[in-house]
Design an enzyme around this catalytic site. Sequence first.
Site, mmCIF file in Angstrom:
data_model
loop_
_atom_site.group_PDB
_atom_site.id
_atom_site.type_symbol
_atom_site.label_atom_id
_atom_site.label_comp_id
_atom_site.label_asym_id
_atom_site.label_seq_id
_atom_site.Cartn_x
_atom_site.Cartn_y
_atom_site.Cartn_z
ATOM 1 N N ARG A 82 0.833 -1.206 0.000
ATOM 2 C CA ARG A 82 0.000 0.000 0.000
ATOM 3 C C ARG A 82 0.861 1.247 0.000
ATOM 4 O O ARG A 82 1.762 1.402 0.821
ATOM 5 C CB ARG A 82 -0.919 0.001 1.225
ATOM 6 C CG ARG A 82 -1.704 1.300 1.449
ATOM 7 C CD ARG A 82 -2.918 1.415 0.559
ATOM 8 N NE ARG A 82 -3.562 2.702 0.616
ATOM 9 C CZ ARG A 82 -4.634 3.004 1.341
ATOM 10 N NH1 ARG A 82 -5.187 2.094 2.101
ATOM 11 N NH2 ARG A 82 -5.162 4.200 1.293
ATOM 12 N N ARG A 92 -6.208 1.951 -4.907
ATOM 13 C CA ARG A 92 -5.272 1.372 -3.938
ATOM 14 C C ARG A 92 -5.304 -0.144 -4.030
ATOM 15 O O ARG A 92 -6.358 -0.723 -4.307
ATOM 16 C CB ARG A 92 -5.554 1.841 -2.526
ATOM 17 C CG ARG A 92 -6.973 1.629 -2.063
ATOM 18 C CD ARG A 92 -7.286 2.597 -0.917
ATOM 19 N NE ARG A 92 -8.680 2.637 -0.572
ATOM 20 C CZ ARG A 92 -9.590 3.421 -1.127
ATOM 21 N NH1 ARG A 92 -9.255 4.231 -2.119
ATOM 22 N NH2 ARG A 92 -10.832 3.415 -0.722
ATOM 23 N N ASP A 95 -6.677 -1.849 1.389
ATOM 24 C CA ASP A 95 -7.085 -0.863 2.385
ATOM 25 C C ASP A 95 -7.704 -1.640 3.538
ATOM 26 O O ASP A 95 -8.584 -2.472 3.321
ATOM 27 C CB ASP A 95 -8.107 0.101 1.781
ATOM 28 C CG ASP A 95 -8.519 1.218 2.718
ATOM 29 O OD1 ASP A 95 -7.686 1.661 3.527
ATOM 30 O OD2 ASP A 95 -9.691 1.637 2.640
ATOM 31 N N ASP A 97 -9.563 -1.056 7.222
ATOM 32 C CA ASP A 97 -10.193 -0.077 8.102
ATOM 33 C C ASP A 97 -10.689 -0.765 9.363
ATOM 34 O O ASP A 97 -11.342 -1.812 9.284
ATOM 35 C CB ASP A 97 -11.402 0.580 7.422
ATOM 36 C CG ASP A 97 -11.024 1.543 6.325
ATOM 37 O OD1 ASP A 97 -9.999 2.232 6.467
ATOM 38 O OD2 ASP A 97 -11.759 1.613 5.327
#
Length: 163
Positions: A82, A92, A95, A97
Amino acid sequence: MNAWIGLGGNFAESDRLICSALDRLDEQAKIAVLRRSGIYRSPPWGVVDQADFFNAVAELETALPPGELLEALLDVEHRLGRDRSSPRWGPRCIDLDLLTYQDVVMHSEALDLPHPRMHLRAFVLKPILELENGFEIPGIGKARQALERLDRREVEAVQLTGH
């Protein structure tokens, strides 16, 4: 403690990287992946002139406090390639989260819990509901009701890929 994470990316190999990220998290001493959703395909959100995204969620059990868990997620992102210098909501490869951590509601410069936009994103809500039909977003309410409030076209655009 239980935590839920969202995983995504829109490079050709992002579906594979989602699986790799979960494997790397599960290998860590203080993190166990309890459940993982299927992988969904969704149109881009925010910056719309880019490839569709692959998305999934996972439930973790962890002995790490929220800030350290976030650091572990960011480290896995980095190890998988990343580049965080790209534009917000832009393309991207991966990711990760932190969506929720137990029933914690907190707001700091480094971390907001629950994730401040999770209740607005079908690509988060659909996979969560796949795993936990009665999922409650701390301080917000039932995930099912949040999904029902979203635009039907957005909800229908998020499809399980069959992976």
